[in-house]
Design an enzyme around this catalytic site. Structure first.
Site, short mmCIF file in Angstrom:
data_model
loop_
_atom_site.label_atom_id
_atom_site.label_comp_id
_atom_site.label_asym_id
_atom_site.label_seq_id
_atom_site.Cartn_x
_atom_site.Cartn_y
_atom_site.Cartn_z
N HIS F 16 8.99 4.79 -6.69
CA HIS F 16 9.53 4.33 -8.21
C HIS F 16 8.34 3.84 -8.71
O HIS F 16 7.27 3.42 -8.23
CB HIS F 16 10.79 3.68 -7.84
CG HIS F 16 10.57 2.10 -7.49
ND1 HIS F 16 11.63 1.31 -7.76
CD2 HIS F 16 9.72 1.64 -6.64
CE1 HIS F 16 11.16 -0.06 -7.22
NE2 HIS F 16 10.16 0.24 -6.66
N CYS F 35 4.50 -4.23 -8.88
CA CYS F 35 5.85 -3.15 -8.93
C CYS F 35 5.38 -1.97 -10.08
O CYS F 35 6.28 -1.02 -10.14
CB CYS F 35 7.03 -3.83 -8.88
SG CYS F 35 7.20 -4.82 -7.51
N HIS F 41 4.55 3.47 -6.34
CA HIS F 41 4.87 3.04 -4.91
C HIS F 41 6.05 3.36 -4.41
O HIS F 41 6.83 4.32 -4.98
CB HIS F 41 4.48 1.39 -4.78
CG HIS F 41 5.66 0.50 -5.42
ND1 HIS F 41 5.61 0.48 -7.00
CD2 HIS F 41 6.75 0.01 -4.92
CE1 HIS F 41 6.78 -0.33 -7.16
NE2 HIS F 41 7.52 -0.45 -6.08
N HIS F 43 9.50 2.75 -1.18
CA HIS F 43 10.37 1.97 -0.12
C HIS F 43 11.04 2.91 0.79
O HIS F 43 11.39 4.07 0.32
CB HIS F 43 11.26 1.07 -0.74
CG HIS F 43 10.69 0.05 -1.90
ND1 HIS F 43 9.91 -1.00 -1.23
CD2 HIS F 43 10.31 0.26 -3.26
CE1 HIS F 43 9.48 -1.69 -2.20
NE2 HIS F 43 9.49 -1.10 -3.52
N ASP F 81 16.66 10.85 -1.77
CA ASP F 81 15.91 10.92 -0.44
C ASP F 81 14.58 11.61 -0.88
O ASP F 81 14.79 13.12 -1.15
CB ASP F 81 16.58 11.28 0.65
CG ASP F 81 15.74 11.10 1.83
OD1 ASP F 81 15.17 10.22 2.02
OD2 ASP F 81 15.65 12.03 2.88
N HIS F 82 13.47 11.12 -0.56
CA HIS F 82 12.42 11.99 -0.88
C HIS F 82 11.92 12.07 -2.48
O HIS F 82 11.34 13.14 -2.68
CB HIS F 82 11.92 13.01 0.05
CG HIS F 82 11.86 12.67 1.71
ND1 HIS F 82 12.70 12.17 2.37
CD2 HIS F 82 10.53 12.57 2.29
CE1 HIS F 82 12.19 11.83 3.58
NE2 HIS F 82 10.91 12.09 3.45
N GLU F 126 15.97 -3.02 -0.15
CA GLU F 126 14.42 -2.34 -0.70
C GLU F 126 13.43 -2.67 0.30
O GLU F 126 12.45 -1.92 0.40
CB GLU F 126 14.21 -3.12 -2.20
CG GLU F 126 12.89 -2.30 -2.78
CD GLU F 126 12.58 -3.10 -4.08
OE1 GLU F 126 12.82 -2.60 -4.85
OE2 GLU F 126 11.96 -4.23 -3.76
#
Lengths: 137, 137, 137, 137, 137, 137
Positions: F16, F35, F41, F43, F81-82, F126
């Site tokens: 994100h 961020c 980047h 998580h 996801d991914h 996170e």
């Protein structure tokens, strides 16, 4: 004095079978899947017991957590650790040994046992992904 | 190319009884204590499977960990998860189902199953305080 | 029989001060920073004790981990838990109480104490970010 | 003096895409599945850096772990944290940003940077289930 | 806008002695056991600070957690980390340094310090088995 | 019957960028720091979904946690996801992809999807140090 909640964590392990004896084998298998294995399976349970009260000026404690641990060990852990929840545990007789019912059973034992401390939450992990909480309601 | 060890973690749970059928009940009780409960007990096991090899230039992988996970799931987890290690698991027949013997049994299944990847370590936790490691020796 | 490494995890907590009495206060402050606080600080330590051997056919164990736990509890934990590593612990007298020296001291006590089991590793966490390992070399 | 291994744990997070630019999109999708998402995905990485040496009598340390942390933070974490491993990280240019290649890249930066301390292991978790280890071979 | 609770976790370590100076040594020993060791002991504490509020449309944040972390680090961690809770910490003067009183003390510092954010919970672990929670009541 | 809260934990990872498209690049950089990296980047997120209800006498369950897991996997995990939370996720379109907004978005999907079970809490980590909780208010 401030009201604080204190929590003690303990662990135990047990075998169980999720099974309702009033239903057919087929219905049990359909409802509970691999948790219904007639040869049992088992878990390492993690139990958190939370009590709440005023901080006592004399000790700085709500309760002595070592004393609380001893009560939980004697009243709960000694009854369930390395046991079969369906066969060996008096306080689980007649209920399906799900984590929900186990948490409720533990509450019913501990609520009077920890008095005058006030039990406010039982939190019980069956695995790292599944847990339940019961607050006596 | 560099040699790297890659590890995949999986979990399962099972019932067992630590019991040597060649010994008397008394001797079993003396040797294994509460782990000898005839009504079983159980654990959430954590399994780590480590393989080692050169990093492939085409993929940057030693092995595809998703493929390794699928092999371990099919060859091991499906055999032991929600099972009774004494009664239900073919590869544990005839051995006492301690964590040591379970790790050795898992090694013997996975060493050929993960080839051409080279299995280098099986690490198995029975509880948060107890674990064993087996490297095929 | 297969050779397996078995590991038992225990915890304790202690106060300490990282301080070399042969150096000046200034030099100690420069070398050890806030770890040199003359009023002490402390940690929850996590200790892992690993022993290695053949799996015994009679028990399926390398060693009885409950017996190993009792030895470590008596020989180590009872000496250090809720103590001051600089003032209260006989086996740390005359050494700077770093995690490194504490791990070495624990090895020296446990190596003979766990015999005939063969001690292979002491792993000691001072915090979730810092740990040391000592294998007797 | 005894030889001890000391380990420092640090964390960072990053985006990446597992992609080999020398292969077709179809081949990349087949090889890497959802890890090949052209819009990236990401992880919280956990890095353990282990160095080994004699315990210095003056300090009781193998190395000052605070100094080791500062080196790793400056040389590695500042390069990768909150970054895109494919686009932003000089030491990953030209390699597929798998955990294997990232661990090798970190080793190559840290081995000279931590001298005279002797780097012995890089351990890197991409998720709670997947990790790699590289020892410089 | 929705109301969300956000939590930041920080760690510190400290020495302490659970001791009530208004009681005799004998009474202190009886009440507090090994926690009353006159030579101190210590812990790695884990602190969670929770604040609650509306999500700001401009930022998508309740509060900037990096800013919250800086406030907690400056107002709390810098006062207690690597310190002696009985001797070194101004906000603990005159109270028995139990986890309960420490959590209450941290609340009293942080409630005004995090304003206009609204502090809703202090959660503090003294060990992996013991924790307390204080919500300002 | 007793009222119990049951919680299922699942994980996913995503890329994100914390960015408000209505603000200038400078303002975004000032507000969100690292961020806001335009190259993204990411998580590893940990999601806990809690539902509450009476324990059903027939099953001993509040809900079948395996069925709950399947709903969350299909409705949430498969979407995120991914993936890239800014670019790939329909239910995050038009909001800044902070953990706060992600938790609120997950609530809005799951509240109807888990009915007749009653959703009571979304808890979302996170990183190991940052988490948010949303209860639908």
């Amino acid at each position: 004095m401030p009201f604080v909640t204190v929590t003690r964590r303990l662990t135990f392990n047990a075998a169980h079978r999720v099974h309702n004896p009033e239903l057919s084998d087929l219905e049990n298998a359909r409802l509970f899947g691999k948790c219904n294995n007639p040869n049992w399976h088992g878990h390492n349970y993690v139990l958190e017991v939370s009590v709440r009260g005023e901080v006592a000026p004399k000790t700085g404690y709500v309760v002595d957590l070592a004393a609380l641990r001893d009560i939980v060990a004697r009243e709960v852990i000694d009854q369930v650790d390395h046991r079969n929840l369906n066969l060996d545990v008096a306080f689980m007789r007649g209920v399906i040994p799900t984590t929900e019912n186990l948490a409720v059973g533990i509450w019913r034992i501990l609520e009077p046992a920890v008095a005058p401390a006030k039990l406010v939450l039982i939190r019980l992990w069956e695995s790292e992904n599944n847990r339940v909480e019961y607050a006596g309601e």
